[in-house]
Design an enzyme around this catalytic site. Structure first.
Site, mmCIF file in Angstrom:
data_model
loop_
_atom_site.group_PDB
_atom_site.id
_atom_site.type_symbol
_atom_site.label_atom_id
_atom_site.label_comp_id
_atom_site.label_asym_id
_atom_site.label_seq_id
_atom_site.Cartn_x
_atom_site.Cartn_y
_atom_site.Cartn_z
ATOM 1 N N GLY A 12 -5.679 -1.646 6.605
ATOM 2 C CA GLY A 12 -4.232 -2.453 6.831
ATOM 3 C C GLY A 12 -3.470 -1.789 7.751
ATOM 4 C CG ASP A 13 -0.490 -0.708 7.569
ATOM 5 O OD1 ASP A 13 0.301 -1.754 7.354
ATOM 6 O OD2 ASP A 13 -0.692 0.124 6.595
ATOM 7 C CE LYS A 16 -4.043 -7.738 8.066
ATOM 8 N NZ LYS A 16 -3.758 -6.226 7.822
ATOM 9 C CB ALA A 41 1.208 -8.075 3.432
ATOM 10 N N GLY A 42 2.961 -5.906 4.838
ATOM 11 C CA GLY A 42 3.985 -5.843 6.205
ATOM 12 C C GLY A 42 3.421 -6.128 7.583
ATOM 13 C CG HIS A 43 1.249 -8.966 8.601
ATOM 14 N ND1 HIS A 43 0.550 -10.294 8.363
ATOM 15 C CD2 HIS A 43 0.571 -8.253 7.975
ATOM 16 C CE1 HIS A 43 -0.462 -10.084 7.418
ATOM 17 N NE2 HIS A 43 -0.539 -8.697 7.114
ATOM 18 C CB THR A 124 3.183 -1.833 -2.049
ATOM 19 O OG1 THR A 124 2.794 -3.055 -2.780
ATOM 20 C CG2 THR A 124 2.221 -1.475 -0.980
ATOM 21 C CD GLN A 179 -2.780 -6.314 1.211
ATOM 22 O OE1 GLN A 179 -3.160 -7.316 0.664
ATOM 23 N NE2 GLN A 179 -1.424 -6.272 1.307
ATOM 24 C CB THR A 253 6.553 1.433 0.776
ATOM 25 O OG1 THR A 253 5.491 2.062 1.586
ATOM 26 C CG2 THR A 253 5.973 0.341 -0.038
ATOM 27 C CG ASP A 285 -0.705 2.754 23.412
ATOM 28 O OD1 ASP A 285 -1.610 2.736 22.499
ATOM 29 O OD2 ASP A 285 0.513 2.249 23.398
HETATM 30 P P1 IMP Z 1 -0.883 -2.885 -4.036
HETATM 31 O O1 IMP Z 1 -1.526 -3.780 -3.117
HETATM 32 O O2 IMP Z 1 0.456 -2.801 -3.895
HETATM 33 O O3 IMP Z 1 -1.519 -2.898 -5.515
HETATM 34 O O4 IMP Z 1 -1.431 -1.254 -3.383
HETATM 35 C C1 IMP Z 1 -2.842 -0.809 -3.560
HETATM 36 C C2 IMP Z 1 -3.371 -0.010 -2.153
HETATM 37 O O5 IMP Z 1 -3.285 -0.666 -1.052
HETATM 38 C C3 IMP Z 1 -2.245 1.126 -2.048
HETATM 39 O O6 IMP Z 1 -2.764 2.137 -1.448
HETATM 40 C C4 IMP Z 1 -1.302 0.448 -1.122
HETATM 41 O O7 IMP Z 1 -0.627 1.678 -0.231
HETATM 42 C C5 IMP Z 1 -2.466 -0.173 -0.305
HETATM 43 N N1 IMP Z 1 -1.652 -1.347 0.548
HETATM 44 C C6 IMP Z 1 -1.181 -2.438 -0.032
HETATM 45 N N2 IMP Z 1 -0.869 -3.261 0.729
HETATM 46 C C7 IMP Z 1 -0.867 -2.679 2.048
HETATM 47 C C8 IMP Z 1 -0.698 -3.096 3.338
HETATM 48 O O8 IMP Z 1 -0.168 -4.256 3.642
HETATM 49 N N3 IMP Z 1 -1.025 -2.103 4.085
HETATM 50 C C9 IMP Z 1 -1.388 -0.824 3.977
HETATM 51 N N4 IMP Z 1 -1.703 -0.513 2.676
HETATM 52 C C10 IMP Z 1 -1.538 -1.275 1.886
HETATM 53 MG MG MG Z 2 1.215 -3.505 7.557
#
Ligand code: IMP
Ligand code: MG
Length: 337
Positions: A12-13, A16, A41-43, A124, A179, A253, A285
């Site tokens: 993730g991150d 996307k 998720a955080g986009h 999260t 993710q 978070t 970069d």
């Molecule tokens: P959950 O998806 O909140 O159940 O978290 C499960 C794992 O996925 C944890 O390690 C989270 O930090 C990670 N995770 C969930 N969503 C994201 C995301 O959008 N970006 C990065 N890590 C994520």
């Molecule tokens: Mg993200």
């Protein structure tokens, strides 16, 4: 019908949101569909110079494109409505454009409490795992069952195959994943994973069969980050600098992301299993600023003299070992915006 997919090849991150945003600008999609996950998720998206962080809502809203939270997703109503209001207050027509699949499942407040109490793998705490658990235990609540969603509900089958506004052949979908491969419930490092499928297979489960898939855009970073409870960060002091320069803090978070060098074998596996034909490797970069160019393949750490050498190594190995037709793009953090 044509569908393109944006899929993350690491944890993730990887950007996307940025790639989906660029594709929406360039292509005339009729729909953007989020195919997995929830508000975990955080986009991060830059639109007309402004920064937005979306959690549930696909990036089609920035371009007047119908944006659907697909049946593979889970939705927390209060967070969803807050996101809609936040976007509206900034001039984005979210109320009109966003739809939720009737059969998407809900994250309840109780799911959130359970997630906070159980979060031993460092989730999260957004209720994601408990919501999928109830879905598969056939005890879940679906969006269509909640009257608050009545203005937003869409039937995916009718929307894609019996849409009065479009003939089926005019439909052009962008699937926006959440993710990433390293967090995938089946392919990730279980149990340090999320509770949904994060590969192209997940997009297809949302109602569009493989014959309509045109491009699959894999997104990765030139180094790796991970947020969660396992030990991931390497001992090298440079990772602290990468975290600062790369602003590697969770967009949902705020947690510091753990950093390590690129794991080429994971990238290769994710490229194969997702069948990508385009690959964007972001944040080159950041390493450029530090003049450090390393990656792992198996246990071996490879160190390169410069960016060109590292990019050449990655590209040639991928073309040789995965598929010679993959288009590989290396990008800076804020490039393409
Ligand atoms: P959950 O998806 O909140 O159940 O978290 C499960 C794992 O996925 C944890 O390690 C989270 O930090 C990670 N995770 C969930 N969503 C994201 C995301 O959008 N970006 C990065 N890590 C994520
Ligand atoms: Mg993200």
């Amino acid at each position: 019908m044509i569908a393109d997919i944006v899929v993350d090849l690491q944890y993730g991150d990887c950007g996307k949101g940025k790639i989906a945003h660029v594709l929406c600008k360039e292509e005339k999609y009729t729909h953007v569909i989020r195919y997995n996950g929830g508000c975990n998720a955080g986009h991060t998206i830059y639109h007309n110079g402004e920064k937005f962080i979306t959690h549930h809502i696909p990036c089609g809203v920035f371009f007047g494109i119908k944006s659907i939270i697909g049946p593979g997703c889970v939705v927390h109503p209060d967070s969803f409505f807050k996101e809609i209001e936040d976007l509206e207050s900034r001039g984005i027509q979210a109320k009109e454009l966003v739809k939720v699949a009737a059969n998407a499942h809900l994250i309840t407040d109780f799911h959130r409490i359970q997630d906070s109490e159980e979060s031993d793998i460092g989730t999260t705490r957004r209720g994601n795992g408990p919501a999928y658990r109830d879905k598969y235990a056939r005890k879940g609540v679906r969006a269509i069952d909640d009257p608050r969603f009545s203005n937003y509900i869409v039937n995916m089958y009718e929307e894609i195959y019996e849409n009065e506004d479009f003939q089926q052949k005019e439909i052009k979908i962008l699937f926006e994943g959440a993710q990433g491969f390293g967090l995938d419930i089946d392919w990730g490092d279980y149990p340090f994973v999320t509770s949904s499928h994060c590969t192209v297979g997940s997009a297809i489960l949302n109602g569009v069969p493989p014959k309509f898939i045109r491009n699959t855009w894999g997104v990765a970073k030139i180094y790796e980050t991970y947020v969660g409870a396992k030990n991931f960060e390497g001992p090298d002091e440079i990772f602290e600098s990468i975290r600062e320069l790369g602003e590697e803090y969770g967009s949902t978070t705020g947690r510091p992301r753990q950093i390590n060098w690129l794991d080429f074998d994971l990238l290769k596996m994710a490229a194969r299993i997702n069948g990508i034909n385009n690959l964007v490797i972001n944040k080159v970069d950041i390493l450029e600023k530090l003049k450090s160019w390393c990656l792992y393949s198996g246990p071996t750490l490879y160190e390169f003299n410069n960016k060109e050498d590292m990019e050449f190594w990655i590209k040639s190995k991928l073309l040789l070992e995965v598929d010679e037709d993959i288009q590989v793009f290396f990008s800076g953090d804020k490039e393409f915006i």
